[in-house]
Design a protein around this motif. Structure first.
Motif, PDB file in Angstrom:
ATOM      1  N   UNK A  44       0.826  -1.205   0.000  1.00 25.14           N
ATOM      2  CA  UNK A  44       0.000   0.000   0.000  1.00 25.14           C
ATOM      3  C   UNK A  44       0.861   1.255   0.000  1.00 25.14           C
ATOM      4  N   UNK A  45       0.281   2.343  -0.522  1.00 28.16           N
ATOM      5  CA  UNK A  45       0.990   3.629  -0.526  1.00 28.16           C
ATOM      6  C   UNK A  45       1.167   4.120   0.902  1.00 28.16           C
ATOM      7  N   UNK A  46       2.257   4.843   1.196  1.00 24.38           N
ATOM      8  CA  UNK A  46       2.454   5.390   2.547  1.00 24.38           C
ATOM      9  C   UNK A  46       1.293   6.302   2.935  1.00 24.38           C
ATOM     10  N   UNK A  47       1.024   6.386   4.221  1.00 24.37           N
ATOM     11  CA  UNK A  47      -0.044   7.259   4.699  1.00 24.37           C
ATOM     12  C   UNK A  47       0.150   8.683   4.195  1.00 24.37           C
ATOM     13  N   UNK A  48      -0.926   9.280   3.693  1.00 23.69           N
ATOM     14  CA  UNK A  48      -0.880  10.664   3.244  1.00 23.69           C
ATOM     15  C   UNK A  48      -0.406  10.854   1.832  1.00 23.69           C
ATOM     16  N   UNK A  49      -0.003   9.779   1.155  1.00 21.02           N
ATOM     17  CA  UNK A  49       0.486   9.870  -0.217  1.00 21.02           C
ATOM     18  C   UNK A  49      -0.298   8.915  -1.105  1.00 21.02           C
ATOM     19  N   UNK A  50      -0.274   9.204  -2.381  1.00 18.38           N
ATOM     20  CA  UNK A  50      -0.926   8.335  -3.354  1.00 18.38           C
ATOM     21  C   UNK A  50      -0.067   8.274  -4.607  1.00 18.38           C
ATOM     22  N   UNK A  51      -0.272   7.254  -5.401  1.00 20.07           N
ATOM     23  CA  UNK A  51       0.520   7.101  -6.621  1.00 20.07           C
ATOM     24  C   UNK A  51       0.194   8.223  -7.599  1.00 20.07           C
ATOM     25  N   UNK A  52       1.242   8.759  -8.244  1.00 22.79           N
ATOM     26  CA  UNK A  52       1.071   9.840  -9.223  1.00 22.79           C
ATOM     27  C   UNK A  52       1.523   9.329 -10.585  1.00 22.79           C
ATOM     28  N   UNK A  53       0.615   9.362 -11.555  1.00 21.43           N
ATOM     29  CA  UNK A  53       0.900   8.787 -12.881  1.00 21.43           C
ATOM     30  C   UNK A  53       1.221   9.831 -13.941  1.00 21.43           C
ATOM     31  N   UNK A  54       1.448  11.060 -13.531  1.00 25.36           N
ATOM     32  CA  UNK A  54       1.680  12.116 -14.517  1.00 25.36           C
ATOM     33  C   UNK A  54       3.130  12.311 -14.920  1.00 25.36           C
ATOM     34  N   UNK A  55       3.989  11.358 -14.608  1.00 29.04           N
ATOM     35  CA  UNK A  55       5.406  11.440 -14.970  1.00 29.04           C
ATOM     36  C   UNK A  55       5.823  10.139 -15.636  1.00 29.04           C
TER      37      UNK A  55
END
Length: 270
Positions: A238-249
């Motif tokens: 799972x993504x770390x707390x407070x962060x989410x995966x970013x697909x714009x790069x």
């Protein structure tokens, strides 16, 4: 002037004299001759330059200097015996596993299960550190097996696959409009994943700049949670707390991982 060296065996004889109430009983408790115990005590007296135990009738008496030496002898023996216990693992079968911070929460349970499968009842200790330091710990013998980022250490070890990487940021984070550079958050140099992030963006013609760095992953995540930039981290679990995966790069290829065991480590564990 050189300082005297206090012999561990002699200190043990001294404490036995105190605990057992005399040379004869101390010798019996230590499975030594009485003359050997006497020689040990005399050796301490010679090193310190004054008597520490005196005859008193059929018994013995500690001098003031002897009582002080006895107090220190107990402390020295306690530290010595603890060191032996740790170094020889007197508490039982133990394996120390080293892991890079990246995805350690995913690696360690799997590594623990793997060790205990081949060595039931084995206790597992952990060391989380940067890859280069893990290799140094393996070479010193303080870590039995380490899993680390291959590019981050001078020793290649045994290839064990690639660690998936992806960009992470706060929910709703957006990269600045071109030509503004992408703000990156990364572990401070030397860091193979930091270099991978910068090289991947440069290869795609995407300008970038590091706006925040930290010595360890926890600091990187804390900075990223403020929304100052995007971080390249392990895409495992799972993504770390407070962060989410970013697909714009641009996507980043997995970074190679290696395993290294100390010389003489148990073959089944390796």
């Amino acid at each position: 002037m050189s300082r005297p060296v206090l012999d561990i065996v002699a200190l043990r004889s001294l404490t036995a004299v105190a605990d057992c109430g005399g040379f004869h009983r101390a010798a019996r408790a230590l499975a030594l001759s009485q003359s050997a115990v006497s020689q040990h005590v005399r050796r301490l007296e010679k090193a310190l330059g004054h008597p520490v135990v005196e005859r008193e009738g059929r018994g013995t008496r500690f001098t003031p200097e002897g009582r002080l030496l006895l107090e220190q002898a107990r402390r020295i023996l306690a530290v010595h015996d603890e060191a032996v216990r740790v170094l020889l693992d007197a508490d039982g079968d133990t394996v120390t596993i080293g892991s890079t911070e990246h995805a350690a929460d995913q690696f360690l349970p799997r590594l623990t299960a793997a060790v205990q499968e081949v060595r039931p009842g084995c206790r597992v200790r952990y060391r989380i550190d940067r890859s280069a330091r893990l290799v140094e710990a393996v070479e010193r013998g303080s870590v039995d097996v380490a899993v680390y980022v291959t590019e981050a250490a001078a020793t290649e070890g045994t290839p064990v696959g690639g660690l998936p990487l992806s960009w992470h940021a706060t929910p709703g984070w957006r990269r600045p409009d071109a030509p503004s550079p992408v703000p990156l958050v990364a572990i401070e140099e030397p860091c193979a994943i930091r270099r991978r992030a910068i090289a991947t963006l440069a290869a795609q013609g995407v300008p970038a700049t590091v706006v925040g760095d930290a010595g360890y992953l926890a600091g990187v995540l804390d900075i990223a949670r403020t929304g100052q930039g995007v971080a390249l981290i392990a895409a495992v679990g799972a993504a770390p707390d407070g962060l989410t995966r970013y697909d714009g790069l641009p996507a980043v290829t997995p970074i190679p991982m290696s395993a290294l065991a100390r010389p003489g480590a148990d073959p089944t564990t390796v």
